[in-house]
Design an enzyme around this catalytic site. Structure first.
Site, PDB file in Angstrom:
ATOM      1  N   GLN A  66      51.364  25.450  54.433  1.00 53.84           N
ATOM      2  CA  GLN A  66      51.383  24.036  53.551  1.00 53.84           C
ATOM      3  C   GLN A  66      52.076  23.932  52.276  1.00 53.84           C
ATOM      4  OE1 GLN A  66      48.217  21.964  51.423  1.00 53.84           O
ATOM      5  NE2 GLN A  66      48.384  20.368  52.660  1.00 53.84           N
ATOM      6  N   GLU A  85      87.517  12.377  42.246  1.00 50.84           N
ATOM      7  CA  GLU A  85      87.208  13.671  42.346  1.00 50.84           C
ATOM      8  C   GLU A  85      85.665  13.921  42.165  1.00 50.84           C
ATOM      9  OE1 GLU A  85      89.496  16.427  39.593  1.00 50.84           O
ATOM     10  OE2 GLU A  85      87.926  18.042  39.953  1.00 50.84           O
ATOM     11  N   GLU A  94      93.300  24.237  30.714  1.00 49.59           N
ATOM     12  CA  GLU A  94      94.175  24.995  29.934  1.00 49.59           C
ATOM     13  C   GLU A  94      93.138  26.444  29.794  1.00 49.59           C
ATOM     14  OE1 GLU A  94      96.610  23.387  27.316  1.00 49.59           O
ATOM     15  OE2 GLU A  94      97.964  22.481  28.782  1.00 49.59           O
ATOM     16  N   GLY A 112      84.508  18.415  35.709  1.00 46.84           N
ATOM     17  CA  GLY A 112      83.587  17.977  34.619  1.00 46.84           C
ATOM     18  C   GLY A 112      82.377  18.389  34.542  1.00 46.84           C
TER      19      GLY A 112
HETATM   20  C1  LIG Z   1      86.691  27.660  40.535  1.00 49.75           C
HETATM   21  C2  LIG Z   1      87.156  26.451  39.780  1.00 49.75           C
HETATM   22  C3  LIG Z   1      88.050  25.608  39.989  1.00 49.75           C
HETATM   23  C4  LIG Z   1      88.829  24.722  39.071  1.00 49.75           C
HETATM   24  N1  LIG Z   1      89.927  24.040  39.605  1.00 49.75           N
HETATM   25  C5  LIG Z   1      90.414  23.374  38.617  1.00 49.75           C
HETATM   26  C6  LIG Z   1      91.676  22.790  39.090  1.00 49.75           C
HETATM   27  O1  LIG Z   1      92.180  22.700  40.299  1.00 49.75           O
HETATM   28  N2  LIG Z   1      92.696  22.019  38.019  1.00 49.75           N
HETATM   29  C7  LIG Z   1      92.112  22.022  36.898  1.00 49.75           C
HETATM   30  O2  LIG Z   1      92.874  21.314  36.105  1.00 49.75           O
HETATM   31  N3  LIG Z   1      90.881  22.473  36.485  1.00 49.75           N
HETATM   32  C8  LIG Z   1      90.330  23.100  37.487  1.00 49.75           C
HETATM   33  N4  LIG Z   1      88.980  23.888  36.811  1.00 49.75           N
HETATM   34  C9  LIG Z   1      88.493  23.760  35.446  1.00 49.75           C
HETATM   35  C10 LIG Z   1      87.452  22.926  35.495  1.00 49.75           C
HETATM   36  O3  LIG Z   1      87.459  21.778  35.373  1.00 49.75           O
HETATM   37  C11 LIG Z   1      86.861  23.269  34.227  1.00 49.75           C
HETATM   38  O4  LIG Z   1      86.422  24.602  34.038  1.00 49.75           O
HETATM   39  C12 LIG Z   1      85.777  22.276  33.347  1.00 49.75           C
HETATM   40  O5  LIG Z   1      86.265  21.039  33.028  1.00 49.75           O
HETATM   41  C13 LIG Z   1      85.066  22.840  32.164  1.00 49.75           C
HETATM   42  O6  LIG Z   1      86.120  23.348  31.254  1.00 49.75           O
HETATM   43  P1  LIG Z   1      86.114  24.816  30.402  1.00 49.75           P
HETATM   44  O7  LIG Z   1      85.856  25.719  31.646  1.00 49.75           O
HETATM   45  O8  LIG Z   1      87.353  24.870  29.757  1.00 49.75           O
HETATM   46  O9  LIG Z   1      84.856  24.710  29.733  1.00 49.75           O
HETATM   47  P2  LIG Z   1      84.567  24.288  28.313  1.00 49.75           P
HETATM   48  O10 LIG Z   1      85.220  22.971  28.093  1.00 49.75           O
HETATM   49  O11 LIG Z   1      84.933  25.367  27.206  1.00 49.75           O
HETATM   50  O12 LIG Z   1      83.101  24.010  28.040  1.00 49.75           O
HETATM   51  C14 LIG Z   1      82.276  25.163  27.818  1.00 49.75           C
HETATM   52  C15 LIG Z   1      80.610  24.848  27.876  1.00 49.75           C
HETATM   53  O13 LIG Z   1      80.595  23.798  26.720  1.00 49.75           O
HETATM   54  C16 LIG Z   1      80.260  22.630  27.201  1.00 49.75           C
HETATM   55  N5  LIG Z   1      80.798  21.607  26.511  1.00 49.75           N
HETATM   56  C17 LIG Z   1      82.027  21.287  26.201  1.00 49.75           C
HETATM   57  N6  LIG Z   1      82.185  20.247  25.167  1.00 49.75           N
HETATM   58  C18 LIG Z   1      81.110  19.782  24.880  1.00 49.75           C
HETATM   59  C19 LIG Z   1      80.457  18.628  24.504  1.00 49.75           C
HETATM   60  N7  LIG Z   1      81.230  17.581  23.823  1.00 49.75           N
HETATM   61  N8  LIG Z   1      79.234  18.497  24.089  1.00 49.75           N
HETATM   62  C20 LIG Z   1      78.358  19.194  25.018  1.00 49.75           C
HETATM   63  N9  LIG Z   1      78.786  20.547  25.566  1.00 49.75           N
HETATM   64  C21 LIG Z   1      79.995  20.599  25.798  1.00 49.75           C
HETATM   65  C22 LIG Z   1      80.626  22.545  28.491  1.00 49.75           C
HETATM   66  O14 LIG Z   1      79.677  21.599  29.166  1.00 49.75           O
HETATM   67  C23 LIG Z   1      80.349  23.818  28.969  1.00 49.75           C
HETATM   68  O15 LIG Z   1      78.914  24.134  29.291  1.00 49.75           O
HETATM   69  C24 LIG Z   1      88.304  24.629  37.955  1.00 49.75           C
HETATM   70  C25 LIG Z   1      87.264  25.515  37.320  1.00 49.75           C
HETATM   71  C26 LIG Z   1      86.830  26.535  38.297  1.00 49.75           C
HETATM   72  C27 LIG Z   1      85.670  27.220  37.685  1.00 49.75           C
END
Ligand SMILES: Cc1cc2nc3c(=O)[nH]c(=O)nc-3n(C[C@H](O)[C@H](O)[C@H](O)COP(=O)(O)OP(=O)(O)OC[C@H]3O[C@@H](n4cnc5c(N)ncnc54)[C@H](O)[C@@H]3O)c2cc1C
Length: 389
Positions: free
Chosen positions: A289, A252, A127, A374
């Site tokens: 090399q 996945e 979301e 993830g």
């Molecule tokens: C091109 C693309 C395709 C995608 N396709 C899909 C799809 O088909 N369906 C779907 O549902 N989703 C999809 N996603 C979503 C994707 O799975 C998420 O972007 C991903 O899980 C990360 O969530 P976020 O972007 O909200 O980052 P956030 O959760 O906001 O995280 C931001 C940063 O904080 C870090 N972080 C968060 N929590 C912690 C913690 N507890 N400890 C340490 N670090 C933390 C994360 O590792 C990251 O570096 C897609 C994303 C992209 C970019």
């Protein structure tokens, strides 16, 4: 050691022939247009590439996970990460929710069209407010007679613009404030999965997102406004959605590992061909090399990634608990791919920065690997938890 038998290898030849003839010549055009043509789906369905593990009675091939591994490897070798991802979402990330938890009636109704490529699928979990913390999703579902009424929005949804069927995670509303707590708490137990047809009133694609890489794969933001979903489209038990999302994540992340390894292998092949023909200081670059050693390092890294991935594939095939191993695959291969991409661009010199060379696109596409499905940080959290740290 070999993990694939002659049936897998025959299947590999079929996929490779399709990729060479019907994918590779069009990749540039699709990337430029920002869209994979929808006609590719019925074509892949006709060839039997969609739903290879599903039962034959639904139009699948009843094959094993190693057949899926072959499909992933060959798709990733096509230098079109956009299509590899779009196919992976359809076959291994979205539609498994139906195959594993859908009622018989739903499976009979939708799976044949999914396998034929007539119904494209998407998985909608993330979301705008967050993706890593799946249990925090805010999309609400309220039971109203023989329907659920969904309100909310989803972000970064692959195939989201073009799909026909969406597997949507939503929290069943019970009137209490947003619950807190660790895994197994109400926060986790409140989530359910729904199968949503694109034509459902209240469903809309808010926008197509503009991305750094995988540009031919469409990625959407979705909105649900009083979207009425038939109650029979609830997948599995009410409240079981979080655990199903986690279960499908295993598949996945394995697919992500297979994509990363095969994509890196192709990128390294391209790079080797380049350094063998590029002349500098009285001879080919491959004669130096330091260049040969860098390539040897990258080949070793990719081989390590391959066997970590294959070992996890075998555990997954044998239905053993492989959460730790699969998380390690996702972490290791995604990080490995960043190094491979960086080094391969470097070995191409200035040409590596030019759009006309596939390595430039590989560098942009592969950046997603440590984020999508993830993040690396979340993989480390899971591994540490599995180690009881
Ligand atoms: C091109 C693309 C395709 C995608 N396709 C899909 C799809 O088909 N369906 C779907 O549902 N989703 C999809 N996603 C979503 C994707 O799975 C998420 O972007 C991903 O899980 C990360 O969530 P976020 O972007 O909200 O980052 P956030 O959760 O906001 O995280 C931001 C940063 O904080 C870090 N972080 C968060 N929590 C912690 C913690 N507890 N400890 C340490 N670090 C933390 C994360 O590792 C990251 O570096 C897609 C994303 C992209 C970019």
């Amino acid at each position: 050691m070999k993990i694939f038998d002659e049936h897998h290898e025959m299947f590999r030849q079929a996929v490779r022939a399709f990729v060479q003839k019907e994918i590779e010549p069009h990749v540039e055009e699709w990337e430029e247009a920002g869209q994979i043509p929808k006609s590719i789906w019925p074509r892949m369905g006709e060839l039997g590439f969609l739903g290879v593990e599903y039962d034959e009675k639904y139009g699948g091939a009843g094959a094993d996970v190693l057949t899926t591994a072959v499909l992933c490897e060959e798709m990733a070798r096509a230098r079109c990460a956009s299509l590899a991802m779009a196919v992976g979402v359809h076959t291994d990330m979205a539609s498994p929710h139906l195959y594993w938890t859908g009622s018989e009636a739903l499976k009979e109704r939708y799976l044949p069209a999914i396998c034929r490529g007539e119904a494209l699928t998407a998985i909608a979990v993330t979301e705008p407010g967050g993706g890593s913390d799946v249990a925090a999703i805010r999309t609400r579902a309220v039971r109203d007679g023989d329907h659920y009424v969904l309100n909310g929005s989803k972000m970064f949804i692959t195939n989201g613009v073009m799909a026909d069927l969406y597997f949507v995670a939503a929290r069943i509303q019970d009137g209490s404030p947003s619950p807190q707590g660790g895994e197994g708490s109400k926060r986790h137990r409140g989530i359910s999965m729904f199968l949503v047809e694109r034509s459902t009133p209240g469903f809309s694609v808010s926008r197509k997102l503009d991305k750094m890489g995988n540009r031919a794969s469409d990625t959407a933001e979705l909105a649900f406004q009083d979207m009425r979903v038939p109650a029979e489209n609830l997948l599995g038990q009410e409240g079981g959605g979080f655990y199903e999302v986690m279960r499908v994540f295993q598949r996945e992340r394995l697919v992500a590992g297979l994509h990363a390894v095969a994509g890196c292998e192709r990128a390294l092949e391209d790079t080797i061909a380049y350094v063998q023909q590029r002349q500098a200081f009285d001879g080919p670059l491959s004669g130096k090399q330091v260049i040969r050693h860098r390539i040897a390092d990258l080949a070793t890294l990719i081989e390590a990634g391959r066997w970590l991935t294959y070992a996890a594939c075998l555990k997954f095939r044998d239905r053993e608990d492989a959460v730790k191993e699969i998380s390690m695959v996702k972490l290791f291969t995604a990080e490995m791919a960043q190094k491979v991409a960086y080094e391969c661009v470097q070995l191409h010199g200035g040409y590596g920065y030019m759009r006309e060379y596939p390595i430039e696109r590989f560098f942009r596409d592969i950046r997603l690997m440590t984020i999508g499905g993830g993040t690396s940080e979340i993989m480390k959290e899971i591994i540490a938890k599995q180690m009881a740290l």
